[in-house]
Design a protein around this motif. Sequence first.
Motif, PDB file in Angstrom:
ATOM      1  N   GLN A  37       0.850  -1.184   0.000  1.00 19.67           N
ATOM      2  CA  GLN A  37       0.000   0.000   0.000  1.00 19.67           C
ATOM      3  C   GLN A  37       0.888   1.237   0.000  1.00 19.67           C
ATOM      4  N   GLY A  40      -1.508   7.069  -0.024  1.00 22.23           N
ATOM      5  CA  GLY A  40      -2.646   7.593  -0.763  1.00 22.23           C
ATOM      6  C   GLY A  40      -3.291   6.621  -1.720  1.00 22.23           C
ATOM      7  N   GLN A  41      -2.897   5.366  -1.655  1.00 20.73           N
ATOM      8  CA  GLN A  41      -3.429   4.358  -2.570  1.00 20.73           C
ATOM      9  C   GLN A  41      -4.087   3.222  -1.791  1.00 20.73           C
ATOM     10  N   GLY A  42      -4.859   2.426  -2.506  1.00 21.18           N
ATOM     11  CA  GLY A  42      -5.391   1.213  -1.926  1.00 21.18           C
ATOM     12  C   GLY A  42      -4.343   0.112  -1.985  1.00 21.18           C
ATOM     13  N   PRO A  43      -4.524  -0.941  -1.234  1.00 20.05           N
ATOM     14  CA  PRO A  43      -3.574  -2.060  -1.270  1.00 20.05           C
ATOM     15  C   PRO A  43      -3.510  -2.705  -2.650  1.00 20.05           C
ATOM     16  N   LEU A  88       3.620   0.729   2.895  1.00 21.90           N
ATOM     17  CA  LEU A  88       3.123  -0.116   3.979  1.00 21.90           C
ATOM     18  C   LEU A  88       2.853  -1.492   3.384  1.00 21.90           C
TER      19      LEU A  88
END
Lengths: 113, 113
Positions: A37, A40-43, A88
């Motif tokens: 992730q 500012g993004q989705g996984p 992450l």
Amino acid sequence: DAGVTQSPTHLIKTRGQQVTLRCSPKSGHDTVSWYQQALGQGPQFIFQYYEEEERQRGNFPDRFSGHQFPNYSSELNVNALLLGDSALYLCASSQGSRGDTQYFGPGTRLTVL
Amino acid sequence: AQSVAQPEDQVNVAEGNPLTVKCTYSVSGNPYLFWYVQYPNRGLQFLLKYITGDNLVKGSYGFEAEFNKSQTSFHLKKPSALVSDSALYFCAVSSGGSYIPTFGRGTSLIVHP
């Protein structure tokens, strides 16, 4: 009942180094999936392990590899780190390779300098 | 290929008012739909899912979501927002083909006192 656990919590590496992240699945789960992730993004799906084999893989280079142990825990290895690998990293576990609900760990924050 | 769109980067609502976080999806075959919530520096926490059956799904913490097949939507709702609901919300879709969920970019929900 322990949920999904990940270690370490934070990690700082330099470009070109290698890193290993660890995950223990929720009790009763046998399938582990890894996600990246970015801020500012989705996984984004990296790969999934079931019965100690990589079952599915997302659009990530071979620098990303993994392993699942007989106790269902898993490792994510990233070689030749790039600045863009800073993110992450989330581990999720489920029951069976077709488990419909994935439960996530708290993540490992990797910073590449 | 499957995809999810969360058209709002941010949703603002006053405490006590109803809230809606929008999600539309695209998938081949029957969709499996999920909502997750992420608090700062934490992993994703499962809220609810739709696999089949009643179009209105009830989940954790008073949240619910309505599956609308004709509009390919799965909006998250709550009748009365709490300040503690402020977080990042992710919609995800998978299908029987791979069972690997694809996540949206997330919607930041801010509940004002």
